[in-house]
Design a protein around this motif. Structure first.
Motif, PDB file in Angstrom:
ATOM      1  N   ASN A 216     -47.461  76.788 109.564  1.00 42.79           N
ATOM      2  CA  ASN A 216     -49.106  76.574 110.155  1.00 42.79           C
ATOM      3  C   ASN A 216     -49.742  77.929 109.868  1.00 42.79           C
ATOM      4  O   ASN A 216     -50.357  78.293 110.837  1.00 42.79           O
ATOM      5  N   ASN A 217     -49.670  78.314 108.717  1.00 32.72           N
ATOM      6  CA  ASN A 217     -50.198  79.809 108.430  1.00 32.72           C
ATOM      7  C   ASN A 217     -51.709  79.850 108.575  1.00 32.72           C
ATOM      8  O   ASN A 217     -52.692  78.870 108.448  1.00 32.72           O
ATOM      9  N   ARG A 218     -52.254  80.652 109.424  1.00 36.36           N
ATOM     10  CA  ARG A 218     -53.671  80.961 109.484  1.00 36.36           C
ATOM     11  C   ARG A 218     -53.791  82.584 109.084  1.00 36.36           C
ATOM     12  O   ARG A 218     -53.067  82.773 108.455  1.00 36.36           O
ATOM     13  N   ASN A 219     -55.116  82.744 109.131  1.00 30.02           N
ATOM     14  CA  ASN A 219     -55.538  84.147 108.598  1.00 30.02           C
ATOM     15  C   ASN A 219     -54.811  85.111 109.076  1.00 30.02           C
ATOM     16  O   ASN A 219     -54.573  85.404 110.320  1.00 30.02           O
ATOM     17  N   ALA A 220     -54.412  85.964 108.378  1.00 29.98           N
ATOM     18  CA  ALA A 220     -53.399  87.302 108.797  1.00 29.98           C
ATOM     19  C   ALA A 220     -54.378  88.102 109.479  1.00 29.98           C
ATOM     20  O   ALA A 220     -55.547  88.345 109.465  1.00 29.98           O
ATOM     21  N   LEU A 221     -53.644  88.694 110.643  1.00 30.80           N
ATOM     22  CA  LEU A 221     -54.307  89.678 111.464  1.00 30.80           C
ATOM     23  C   LEU A 221     -53.745  91.023 111.101  1.00 30.80           C
ATOM     24  O   LEU A 221     -52.614  91.526 111.530  1.00 30.80           O
ATOM     25  N   ASN A 222     -54.335  91.866 110.127  1.00 29.47           N
ATOM     26  CA  ASN A 222     -54.017  93.101 109.887  1.00 29.47           C
ATOM     27  C   ASN A 222     -54.898  94.195 109.667  1.00 29.47           C
ATOM     28  O   ASN A 222     -56.244  93.815 109.753  1.00 29.47           O
ATOM     29  N   LYS A 223     -54.591  95.397 109.054  1.00 31.25           N
ATOM     30  CA  LYS A 223     -55.716  96.486 108.783  1.00 31.25           C
ATOM     31  C   LYS A 223     -56.526  95.931 107.700  1.00 31.25           C
ATOM     32  O   LYS A 223     -57.915  96.228 107.782  1.00 31.25           O
ATOM     33  N   GLY A 227     -60.051  95.928 109.670  1.00 31.98           N
ATOM     34  CA  GLY A 227     -60.401  97.054 109.620  1.00 31.98           C
ATOM     35  C   GLY A 227     -59.851  98.149 110.514  1.00 31.98           C
ATOM     36  O   GLY A 227     -60.205  99.463 110.511  1.00 31.98           O
ATOM     37  N   ILE A 228     -59.066  97.861 111.162  1.00 29.96           N
ATOM     38  CA  ILE A 228     -58.249  98.672 112.157  1.00 29.96           C
ATOM     39  C   ILE A 228     -56.589  98.462 112.281  1.00 29.96           C
ATOM     40  O   ILE A 228     -56.283  97.263 111.935  1.00 29.96           O
ATOM     41  N   ASP A 229     -55.881  99.501 112.654  1.00 31.68           N
ATOM     42  CA  ASP A 229     -54.327  99.223 112.614  1.00 31.68           C
ATOM     43  C   ASP A 229     -54.333  98.263 113.692  1.00 31.68           C
ATOM     44  O   ASP A 229     -54.873  98.012 114.796  1.00 31.68           O
ATOM     45  N   VAL A 230     -53.149  97.431 113.468  1.00 32.95           N
ATOM     46  CA  VAL A 230     -52.519  96.297 114.123  1.00 32.95           C
ATOM     47  C   VAL A 230     -51.190  96.282 114.566  1.00 32.95           C
ATOM     48  O   VAL A 230     -50.349  96.447 113.508  1.00 32.95           O
ATOM     49  N   ILE A 231     -50.835  96.470 115.716  1.00 32.11           N
ATOM     50  CA  ILE A 231     -49.280  96.244 116.258  1.00 32.11           C
ATOM     51  C   ILE A 231     -49.177  95.010 116.584  1.00 32.11           C
ATOM     52  O   ILE A 231     -49.850  94.387 117.606  1.00 32.11           O
ATOM     53  N   ALA A 232     -48.213  94.253 116.323  1.00 32.89           N
ATOM     54  CA  ALA A 232     -47.826  92.871 116.614  1.00 32.89           C
ATOM     55  C   ALA A 232     -46.448  92.845 117.675  1.00 32.89           C
ATOM     56  O   ALA A 232     -45.545  93.581 117.103  1.00 32.89           O
ATOM     57  N   LEU A 233     -46.707  92.224 118.683  1.00 33.30           N
ATOM     58  CA  LEU A 233     -45.423  91.915 119.495  1.00 33.30           C
ATOM     59  C   LEU A 233     -45.327  90.677 119.708  1.00 33.30           C
ATOM     60  O   LEU A 233     -46.004  89.850 120.125  1.00 33.30           O
ATOM     61  N   GLY A 234     -43.843  90.018 119.428  1.00 27.70           N
ATOM     62  CA  GLY A 234     -43.702  88.800 119.577  1.00 27.70           C
ATOM     63  C   GLY A 234     -42.395  88.496 120.115  1.00 27.70           C
ATOM     64  O   GLY A 234     -41.362  89.254 120.069  1.00 27.70           O
ATOM     65  N   VAL A 235     -42.068  87.211 120.752  1.00 30.40           N
ATOM     66  CA  VAL A 235     -40.943  86.576 121.059  1.00 30.40           C
ATOM     67  C   VAL A 235     -40.613  85.302 120.482  1.00 30.40           C
ATOM     68  O   VAL A 235     -41.348  84.426 120.612  1.00 30.40           O
ATOM     69  N   PRO A 236     -39.572  85.099 119.992  1.00 31.35           N
ATOM     70  CA  PRO A 236     -39.043  83.585 119.311  1.00 31.35           C
ATOM     71  C   PRO A 236     -38.899  82.837 120.388  1.00 31.35           C
ATOM     72  O   PRO A 236     -37.869  82.947 121.402  1.00 31.35           O
TER      73      PRO A 236
END
Length: 313
Positions: A216-223, A227-236
């Protein structure tokens, strides 16, 4: 080739699991570095996958960057003593990937639907954060220094079905208005292995594509997009039903003496498109999300407030 092509159809958000799709664990993948460590005292396994260039990105089907995986089998349990070392690791890796938060304004976004437990990790983490931006803006830098505070703001943008807007659209507006230096995104992920559900934390400096693991792809969240650095933290928190069926069938066929080629040919022929659209989560998901979200929020709090004093989960 049949084996590799078949395995790569199984959905996962974990870079570690993409690495495991290669037939030999010790095979060298050009442009990819794999580092592993295991702590016997805490029973925690640490894996760092570094995708260095476009060759590695193409092989791994992941963006260039660093992917850190913490496998902690008992994190969803009630042992608070076990949560502390996990929380400390999460905090340490957040400090590493953000290059330290001192003097920075960090926006934390908890993605997901709080009304759907398996997707509520992000909002529940946000609920337990000790946000500091309003305090620093009101009382000044001297107050922040005296109380050892760094600037953090937080938001749960909801999901498109609730808001009619992409998370990326909402976050772009917030970023434009509040001008944070960096975004930390918290989200529930999909795994390929049942054993990694609610036991694994992935932290990466590449951002995230919400919903990618469940198709269910949505728009990516990245630099590039924000426009800024993005750190992603996730749990399956979910695994697709087809993977569970395939794993059980594969084990049964191997025990019967079928060859590798026969096993994967059979599994390819038996793929059920209806089952592929179903996802499974453990029955104790409510308690698991509550405990894991608290563990992660404590880690984030400790990064922005060096002497936290919070109640028990």
């Amino acid at each position: 080739m049949d084996e590799l092509r078949y395995q790569n159809t199984r959905r996962t958000d974990l870079a570690l699991e993409e690495r495991e799709t290669f037939e030999d664990d010790d095979v060298e993948i050009k442009g990819v570095v794999l580092e592993e460590d295991y702590d016997e005292d805490t029973d925690i396994k640490l894996t760092r996958v570094i995708i260095k260039d476009e060759r590695g990105a193409k092989a791994m089907r992941k963006p260039i960057g660093t992917y850190i995986t913490i496998e902690a089998p008992r994190i969803s349990g009630s042992d608070e003593g076990y949560h502390k070392p996990v929380s400390n690791l999460v905090a340490a890796y957040l400090e590493e990937l953000t290059n330290g938060v001192e003097g920075k304004h960090i926006l934390v976004a908890g993605l997901g639907n709080r009304n759907l437990t398996a997707d509520a990790l992000g909002p529940q983490v946000i609920d337990n954060l000790f946000v500091t931006r309003q305090l620093i803006k009101e009382f000044g830098d001297e107050f922040a220094k005296r109380n050892r505070l760094e600037m953090m703001s937080a938001i749960s943008p909801g999901v498109m079905g609730q808001t009619g807007m992409e998370s990326s659209e909402i976050l772009r507006g917030i970023i434009k208005e509040t001008k944070p230096d960096m975004l930390v995104v918290i989200d529930a992920l999909a795994a390929r292995s049942v054993s990694r559900l609610n036991t694994t934390i992935q932290i990466t400096d590449t951002g995230i594509s919400p919903g990618a693991g469940v198709g269910n792809n949505r728009n990516a969240l990245n630099k590039d997009s924000l426009g800024i650095d993005v750190i992603a933290l996730g749990v399956p928190t979910v695994v697709d039903a087809q993977t569970i069926v395939d794993d059980r069938m594969e084990n049964a066929l191997r025990k019967k003496g079928f060859s590798e080629e026969e096993v994967y040919q059979f599994l390819n022929e038996m793929t059920d498109r209806d089952v592929e659209n179903m996802f499974v989560t453990p029955k104790n998901i409510d308690d698991s999300i509550h405990r894991i979200s608290y563990c992660i929020s404590e880690a984030i709090n400790s990064v922005f407030y060096k002497e936290p004093k919070f109640g028990k989960a």
